[in-house]
Design a protein around this motif. Structure first.
Motif, PDB file in Angstrom:
ATOM      1  N   LEU B  12       8.170 -39.153 -46.955  1.00 50.23           N
ATOM      2  CA  LEU B  12       7.497 -38.098 -45.728  1.00 50.23           C
ATOM      3  C   LEU B  12       5.862 -38.579 -46.390  1.00 50.23           C
ATOM      4  O   LEU B  12       5.550 -38.922 -44.496  1.00 50.23           O
ATOM      5  CB  LEU B  12       7.587 -37.059 -45.661  1.00 50.23           C
ATOM      6  CG  LEU B  12       9.420 -36.859 -44.794  1.00 50.23           C
ATOM      7  CD1 LEU B  12       9.755 -35.380 -45.112  1.00 50.23           C
ATOM      8  CD2 LEU B  12       9.934 -37.428 -44.159  1.00 50.23           C
ATOM      9  N   THR B  13       5.084 -38.617 -46.514  1.00 54.87           N
ATOM     10  CA  THR B  13       3.941 -38.511 -48.076  1.00 54.87           C
ATOM     11  C   THR B  13       3.462 -40.140 -47.370  1.00 54.87           C
ATOM     12  O   THR B  13       2.742 -40.003 -46.400  1.00 54.87           O
ATOM     13  CB  THR B  13       3.549 -37.607 -48.957  1.00 54.87           C
ATOM     14  OG1 THR B  13       4.757 -36.381 -48.633  1.00 54.87           O
ATOM     15  CG2 THR B  13       2.175 -37.527 -48.863  1.00 54.87           C
ATOM     16  N   ASP B  14       3.587 -41.126 -48.186  1.00 52.56           N
ATOM     17  CA  ASP B  14       4.127 -41.851 -47.674  1.00 52.56           C
ATOM     18  C   ASP B  14       4.439 -42.551 -46.659  1.00 52.56           C
ATOM     19  O   ASP B  14       3.830 -43.815 -46.310  1.00 52.56           O
ATOM     20  CB  ASP B  14       4.362 -43.198 -49.034  1.00 52.56           C
ATOM     21  CG  ASP B  14       3.693 -42.341 -50.509  1.00 52.56           C
ATOM     22  OD1 ASP B  14       2.942 -41.976 -49.991  1.00 52.56           O
ATOM     23  OD2 ASP B  14       3.979 -42.642 -51.562  1.00 52.56           O
ATOM     24  N   PRO B 118       4.896 -35.086 -36.835  1.00 51.25           N
ATOM     25  CA  PRO B 118       6.591 -35.354 -36.763  1.00 51.25           C
ATOM     26  C   PRO B 118       7.060 -36.914 -36.610  1.00 51.25           C
ATOM     27  O   PRO B 118       6.588 -37.828 -36.026  1.00 51.25           O
ATOM     28  CB  PRO B 118       6.247 -34.982 -35.095  1.00 51.25           C
ATOM     29  CG  PRO B 118       5.139 -33.818 -34.791  1.00 51.25           C
ATOM     30  CD  PRO B 118       4.161 -34.405 -35.986  1.00 51.25           C
ATOM     31  N   VAL B 119       8.335 -36.751 -37.073  1.00 49.22           N
ATOM     32  CA  VAL B 119       8.901 -38.242 -37.334  1.00 49.22           C
ATOM     33  C   VAL B 119      10.247 -37.323 -37.288  1.00 49.22           C
ATOM     34  O   VAL B 119      10.663 -36.291 -37.893  1.00 49.22           O
ATOM     35  CB  VAL B 119       8.802 -38.946 -38.222  1.00 49.22           C
ATOM     36  CG1 VAL B 119       6.831 -39.687 -38.362  1.00 49.22           C
ATOM     37  CG2 VAL B 119       9.016 -37.959 -40.351  1.00 49.22           C
ATOM     38  N   TYR B 120      10.653 -38.763 -36.949  1.00 50.59           N
ATOM     39  CA  TYR B 120      12.732 -38.819 -37.218  1.00 50.59           C
ATOM     40  C   TYR B 120      13.174 -39.650 -38.025  1.00 50.59           C
ATOM     41  O   TYR B 120      12.444 -41.333 -38.296  1.00 50.59           O
ATOM     42  CB  TYR B 120      13.217 -39.092 -35.957  1.00 50.59           C
ATOM     43  CG  TYR B 120      13.842 -40.023 -35.185  1.00 50.59           C
ATOM     44  CD1 TYR B 120      12.388 -39.473 -33.761  1.00 50.59           C
ATOM     45  CD2 TYR B 120      14.643 -40.003 -34.907  1.00 50.59           C
ATOM     46  CE1 TYR B 120      12.466 -41.407 -33.049  1.00 50.59           C
ATOM     47  CE2 TYR B 120      14.449 -41.410 -33.708  1.00 50.59           C
ATOM     48  CZ  TYR B 120      13.623 -41.498 -33.208  1.00 50.59           C
ATOM     49  OH  TYR B 120      13.944 -42.864 -32.075  1.00 50.59           O
ATOM     50  N   ALA B 133       8.148 -38.716 -33.700  1.00 49.07           N
ATOM     51  CA  ALA B 133       8.758 -37.466 -33.227  1.00 49.07           C
ATOM     52  C   ALA B 133       7.971 -37.401 -32.320  1.00 49.07           C
ATOM     53  O   ALA B 133       7.793 -35.292 -31.828  1.00 49.07           O
ATOM     54  CB  ALA B 133       9.135 -37.319 -34.400  1.00 49.07           C
ATOM     55  N   ALA B 134       6.411 -37.609 -32.135  1.00 47.02           N
ATOM     56  CA  ALA B 134       5.602 -36.624 -31.451  1.00 47.02           C
ATOM     57  C   ALA B 134       6.050 -36.294 -29.934  1.00 47.02           C
ATOM     58  O   ALA B 134       6.168 -34.938 -29.399  1.00 47.02           O
ATOM     59  CB  ALA B 134       3.879 -37.567 -30.921  1.00 47.02           C
ATOM     60  N   HIS B 135       7.084 -37.193 -29.195  1.00 52.26           N
ATOM     61  CA  HIS B 135       7.677 -36.395 -28.327  1.00 52.26           C
ATOM     62  C   HIS B 135       8.812 -35.523 -28.293  1.00 52.26           C
ATOM     63  O   HIS B 135       9.487 -34.696 -27.494  1.00 52.26           O
ATOM     64  CB  HIS B 135       7.846 -38.077 -27.377  1.00 52.26           C
ATOM     65  CG  HIS B 135       9.243 -38.941 -27.979  1.00 52.26           C
ATOM     66  ND1 HIS B 135       8.649 -39.428 -29.572  1.00 52.26           N
ATOM     67  CD2 HIS B 135      10.048 -39.212 -27.835  1.00 52.26           C
ATOM     68  CE1 HIS B 135       9.861 -39.944 -29.678  1.00 52.26           C
ATOM     69  NE2 HIS B 135      10.650 -40.065 -28.823  1.00 52.26           N
ATOM     70  N   LYS B 195       8.160 -30.438 -42.963  1.00 47.70           N
ATOM     71  CA  LYS B 195       7.759 -30.994 -43.902  1.00 47.70           C
ATOM     72  C   LYS B 195       7.604 -32.255 -42.229  1.00 47.70           C
ATOM     73  O   LYS B 195       7.574 -33.508 -42.875  1.00 47.70           O
ATOM     74  CB  LYS B 195       8.657 -32.276 -44.450  1.00 47.70           C
ATOM     75  CG  LYS B 195       9.115 -31.155 -45.582  1.00 47.70           C
ATOM     76  CD  LYS B 195       9.828 -31.891 -46.133  1.00 47.70           C
ATOM     77  CE  LYS B 195      10.746 -31.303 -47.989  1.00 47.70           C
ATOM     78  NZ  LYS B 195       9.097 -31.224 -48.798  1.00 47.70           N
ATOM     79  N   ASN B 196       7.676 -31.663 -40.632  1.00 48.64           N
ATOM     80  CA  ASN B 196       7.247 -32.753 -39.982  1.00 48.64           C
ATOM     81  C   ASN B 196       7.717 -33.312 -39.505  1.00 48.64           C
ATOM     82  O   ASN B 196       7.979 -34.740 -39.368  1.00 48.64           O
ATOM     83  CB  ASN B 196       6.096 -33.438 -40.099  1.00 48.64           C
ATOM     84  CG  ASN B 196       4.830 -32.264 -39.474  1.00 48.64           C
ATOM     85  OD1 ASN B 196       5.135 -31.878 -38.568  1.00 48.64           O
ATOM     86  ND2 ASN B 196       3.589 -32.710 -39.633  1.00 48.64           N
ATOM     87  N   LEU B 197       9.634 -32.649 -40.126  1.00 49.43           N
ATOM     88  CA  LEU B 197      11.039 -34.038 -40.305  1.00 49.43           C
ATOM     89  C   LEU B 197      11.073 -33.482 -38.760  1.00 49.43           C
ATOM     90  O   LEU B 197      11.862 -32.126 -39.261  1.00 49.43           O
ATOM     91  CB  LEU B 197      11.584 -34.161 -41.029  1.00 49.43           C
ATOM     92  CG  LEU B 197      13.182 -34.720 -41.305  1.00 49.43           C
ATOM     93  CD1 LEU B 197      13.199 -36.112 -40.941  1.00 49.43           C
ATOM     94  CD2 LEU B 197      13.330 -34.791 -42.608  1.00 49.43           C
ATOM     95  N   LYS B 198      11.704 -34.203 -38.149  1.00 48.30           N
ATOM     96  CA  LYS B 198      12.615 -33.490 -36.474  1.00 48.30           C
ATOM     97  C   LYS B 198      13.609 -33.948 -36.580  1.00 48.30           C
ATOM     98  O   LYS B 198      14.482 -33.340 -36.999  1.00 48.30           O
ATOM     99  CB  LYS B 198      11.879 -33.907 -35.902  1.00 48.30           C
ATOM    100  CG  LYS B 198      12.596 -33.405 -33.984  1.00 48.30           C
ATOM    101  CD  LYS B 198      12.054 -31.964 -33.797  1.00 48.30           C
ATOM    102  CE  LYS B 198      12.884 -31.612 -32.273  1.00 48.30           C
ATOM    103  NZ  LYS B 198      13.187 -30.497 -32.306  1.00 48.30           N
ATOM    104  N   ALA B 199      14.119 -35.281 -36.450  1.00 49.00           N
ATOM    105  CA  ALA B 199      15.641 -34.831 -36.559  1.00 49.00           C
ATOM    106  C   ALA B 199      15.815 -36.324 -37.959  1.00 49.00           C
ATOM    107  O   ALA B 199      15.397 -37.634 -38.237  1.00 49.00           O
ATOM    108  CB  ALA B 199      16.243 -35.296 -35.162  1.00 49.00           C
ATOM    109  N   ILE B 200      17.356 -36.448 -38.196  1.00 49.35           N
ATOM    110  CA  ILE B 200      17.815 -37.840 -38.490  1.00 49.35           C
ATOM    111  C   ILE B 200      18.784 -38.766 -37.406  1.00 49.35           C
ATOM    112  O   ILE B 200      20.009 -37.686 -37.523  1.00 49.35           O
ATOM    113  CB  ILE B 200      18.091 -37.819 -40.236  1.00 49.35           C
ATOM    114  CG1 ILE B 200      17.832 -37.053 -40.218  1.00 49.35           C
ATOM    115  CG2 ILE B 200      19.116 -39.030 -40.750  1.00 49.35           C
ATOM    116  CD1 ILE B 200      18.425 -36.300 -42.410  1.00 49.35           C
ATOM    117  N   ALA B 201      19.400 -39.103 -36.889  1.00 46.99           N
ATOM    118  CA  ALA B 201      19.845 -40.181 -35.509  1.00 46.99           C
ATOM    119  C   ALA B 201      20.207 -41.237 -37.057  1.00 46.99           C
ATOM    120  O   ALA B 201      19.959 -42.010 -37.284  1.00 46.99           O
ATOM    121  CB  ALA B 201      18.885 -40.769 -34.914  1.00 46.99           C
TER     122      ALA B 201
END
Lengths: 158, 615
Positions: B12-14, B118-120, B133-135, B195-201
């Motif tokens: 997630l860092t990179d 934020p990301v997914y 995943a900002a939205h 970790k700013n991890l919102k979801a896994i789709a």
């Protein structure tokens, strides 16, 4: 006796054993994405509904096919797609009012339920009896019996 | 086989996503899911790491039977170092997400580092990419699922995500999939949030096809499903009543912890029981329970789907809560209800839906509210501090505190730290009902001796799912033992803990073990994966997994002193019921437990135990 797939949505739990059985029967993998029967989960009401081809007598898909790739299996009455003949034009998918014949990108053909040649894998896999394969003329028998039981076994008025 | 043979490693860092081959030796030795994911974690993460730092990792793992026709083959686990306990965390969930990941061709996903924003993760078969995943940040689990499906124009996608609670790093935040199935315990959702991890789709269209012996697999899974169907618990009790079948049973045996474990029987148990869920309401004539529901591949179908009374104070003018939704399950009904002395079924379901909506563990939440209510009654906490009058039994306080907690407002922020930290802050640490920082579930360790030992020694802190001796001590499965007797319990607890580790690692649901034991699991794994999976081998693997988890915890700083229970369970006897006068006899059981485990008196593994298990 002609038999049909009979669906009692009230008994469906949404486990997808039917979808896995279908894909395993046809493609030797457990893959709901390849299944010809789909379970719809209406979460706002809690209802789960298995849905697939009902094998119409006057099948729109069959009549719409320009290359006669869809034929009737005389033993089961199923409308069966011949992959060798199908050209992937998708006209049948437009003709079918119920959406139960679908295009498959990977093969460039359409697929639909063919009743597994008379032993539908989904019915064997269903743990609750929501999908059964029964006498086409008597799909209402179970429900009639249920109501008859209510009527016939009431306390006698005297 | 049955493993996909591939895992995703996401830095997630990179912002990189890489495919790598599954370590097949580890797969063979640890099976999958809990065992295999934990093996990766203990090999890759320093046990002393701060759980909410980028150095911690978080793993979503399936088992070899996930995504197959074996009954209940839909499970996945989320594995990380817990911010609630500081111990290894492994939270297990059903629904459909796990099977979908497997069908996309992946056994597990390892997340490392921390994303700058934020990301997914979007997975569509071989395609796996991080997306902005900002939205989605600030959105609930329910909204997140809906938005992602719309974005990708894919209603068949399955999503595992965190709500606001995970973003806010509530220490018992959950990861939730398919709206109301959760990897619920130990705060795995907070780690994702950190970790700013919102979801896994995920969308998986490949399916699971590499079964070692397909014909034998279809045959044996068919036979084992029949056993589930014919068993009274898995074939009748669970589908009809769900886990809630236990509410009245556990109350009768005097093991229903009530009002923060002050009591062991709840006078309102009948009002929040399975039977109550099926009784027409006075207000609208409808039953609370709408239907049961299965997870992927499950032929038991214990899940509950209910509707809240539209006129109830919690949902008046809130039509978004009028639809059917998941719950109540026994643990949630207990934690939100009996633990707080609240007997308002509709309120419990409202709070349960909030827990799913924003992703928190109802057990830890409910148990923490129990401690708050006790502190309020003792005058340690005031109405001004809490924001509401909060005596035991107050449904209004429960609903208010749930809203505050999931939204990260007011006193809810303190509740979000869990019972151990909250009670310590107010100078009454003895009032937190927990082991290793995790709040107890719905069985009293004084009335049922074995479960007390199971709580004290659980590798993830207070938990019933690490060794469900209730099966034996209350239900008589596989054999009845006396719940009030501590003799023989160390051996019983060990046997349950080891077998459970094997079941959890297969990708199947532990509820099958009401009807199955290892000899039923072994041939299914053997047909799918490797004919070396015999009953004996599974028992050994289960023990290996247990000791591996224990070893990680020891390295994290846990010692024998942490294998304990609160003073209340050790010194304040049950006031009523069949176990009246009993406390938990932990001191009698623990040395024997260490002995049967092959551990030193300080709780560390003996060298010969390591050697025997290949650790």
């Amino acid at each position: 006796m002609q038999k049909v797939l009979h669906i009692d949505a009230g008994k469906c739990t949404g486990c997808l054993q039917c979808e896995m059985a279908c894909s395993y029967e046809n493609y030797q993998v457990f893959a709901p994405s390849k299944s010809r029967i789909k379970v719809f989960d209406f979460h706002a009401t809690g209802k789960k509904v298995p849905y697939t081809c009902t094998q119409c007598d006057e099948a729109w898909c069959l009549h719409a096919c320009p290359v006669e790739a869809i034929t009737v299996d005389k033993a089961t009455g199923a409308k069966v797609v011949s992959e060798a003949t199908c050209v992937g034009c998708k006209v049948c998918t437009i003709a079918c009012p119920f959406g139960t014949v679908n295009y498959v990108q990977e093969t460039g053909k359409v697929q639909k339920c063919d009743l597994c040649g008379g032993e539908p894998a989904c019915t064997e896999a269903c743990p609750t009896g929501a999908i059964t394969y029964i006498d086409a003329n008597w799909t209402g028998l179970g429900r009639m019996a249920e109501w008859a039981n209510k009527l016939g076994n009431q306390p006698v008025a005297n | 086989m049955a493993w996909a043979g591939k895992i995703l490693r996401v830095n997630l860092t990179d912002g990189t996503v890489k495919s790598e081959a599954l370590n097949m030796q580890w797969a063979r030795d640890y099976i999958g899911s809990r065992g295999l994911g934990s093996k990766y974690l203990v090999e890759e993460v320093d046990a002393k790491v701060d759980p909410l730092s980028p150095e911690n990792k978080i793993i979503w793992a399936t088992g070899p039977l996930t995504g197959t026709m074996a009954s209940t083959g839909g499970r996945y686990t989320v594995i990380t170092k817990s911010p609630l306990t500081g111990a290894i965390a492994c939270s297990n969930s059903g629904g459909y997400w796990g099977a979908e990941l497997k069908m996309a061709g992946w056994d597990m996903i390892i997340f490392e580092g921390k994303s700058p924003k934020p990301v997914y993760l979007y997975v569509n078969d071989d395609v796996a990419e991080l997306r902005d995943a900002a939205h989605l940040w600030g959105k609930s689990v329910f909204q997140t699922e809906e938005i992602i499906k719309k974005t990708h124009q894919d209603p068949l996608m399955r999503i595992s995500s965190i709500g606001k609670a995970g973003e806010n790093q509530v220490l018992f935040a959950a990861v939730v999939n398919d709206l109301h199935r959760a990897a619920g315990r130990s705060g795995v959702g907070a780690v994702a949030g950190s970790k700013n991890l919102k979801a896994i789709a995920v969308r998986g269209t490949k399916g699971v096809g590499n079964i070692r012996d397909p014909k034998a697999f279809m045959q044996v899974t068919f036979e084992k499903k029949k056993i589930l169907a014919e068993n009274a618990v898995t074939g009748q009790g669970l589908p009809a009543y769900g886990t809630q079948v236990l509410m009245n049973v556990i109350n009768e045996v005097g093991a229903l912890p009530t009002r923060n474990h002050r009591d062991v029987q709840f006078e309102g148990a009948k009002d929040i029981s399975a039977e109550a869920m099926k009784t027409p309401r006075k207000t609208d004539g409808k039953t609370h329970l709408v239907t049961n529901q299965a997870c992927f591949g499950c032929t038991i179908a214990c899940g509950r789907i209910s509707k809240i009374d539209e006129t109830h104070f919690t949902v008046v003018n809130k039509p978004e809560y009028w639809g059917a939704s998941g719950g109540l399950e026994y643990e949630a009904a207990w934690a939100l209800g009996a633990a707080n002395g609240v007997n308002d079924l509709e309120c419990l379901q409202y709070v349960n839906v909030l827990c799913n909506e924003e992703g928190i563990d109802p057990i830890s939440f409910g148990a923490t509210v129990g401690a708050v209510m006790e502190l309020y009654e003792l005058g340690v906490l005031t109405k001004e501090q809490i924001g509401i009058e909060a005596p035991f039994g107050s449904a209004k306080a429960l609903a208010f505190l749930a809203e505050e907690t999931v939204n990260g407002r007011g006193f809810g922020k303190e509740i979000g730290q869990g019972a151990k930290r909250l009670t310590a802050k107010y100078g009454r640490p003895e009032l937190a009902m927990h082991s290793k920082g995790q709040e107890f579930p719905a069985y009293d360790g004084r009335a049922i001796q074995g479960i007390g030992l199971a709580y004290a020694t659980s590798n993830r802190g207070g938990c019933h799912l690490r060794g469900y001796t209730i099966a034996s001590e209350v239900l008589g499965i596989p054999v009845k033992t006396d719940p009030t007797e501590s003799e023989g319990k160390p051996e019983l607890v060990k046997a349950f803990q080891d077998a459970t580790a094997a079941f959890d690692s297969s990708g199947l649901c532990i509820f099958t073990s009401f009807a199955w034991s290892l000899p039923d699991l072994a041939p299914q794994l053997a047909a799918a994966c490797d004919d070396g999976y015999t009953t004996e081998e599974l028992a050994k693997i289960g023990e290996r997994i247990w000791n591996m988890e224990r070893d990680f915890n020891n390295r994290a700083g846990f010692t024998a002193k942490d294998d304990t229970l609160p003073k209340r369970l050790l010194e304040e006897a049950c006031k009523t019921g069949p176990s009246k006068g009993k406390v938990n006899e932990l001191a009698k059981m623990l040395p024997k437990y260490y002995e049967v485990r092959g551990w030193n008196p300080d709780g560390t593994l003996k060298p010969e135990t390591r050697a025997r298990l290949g650790l």
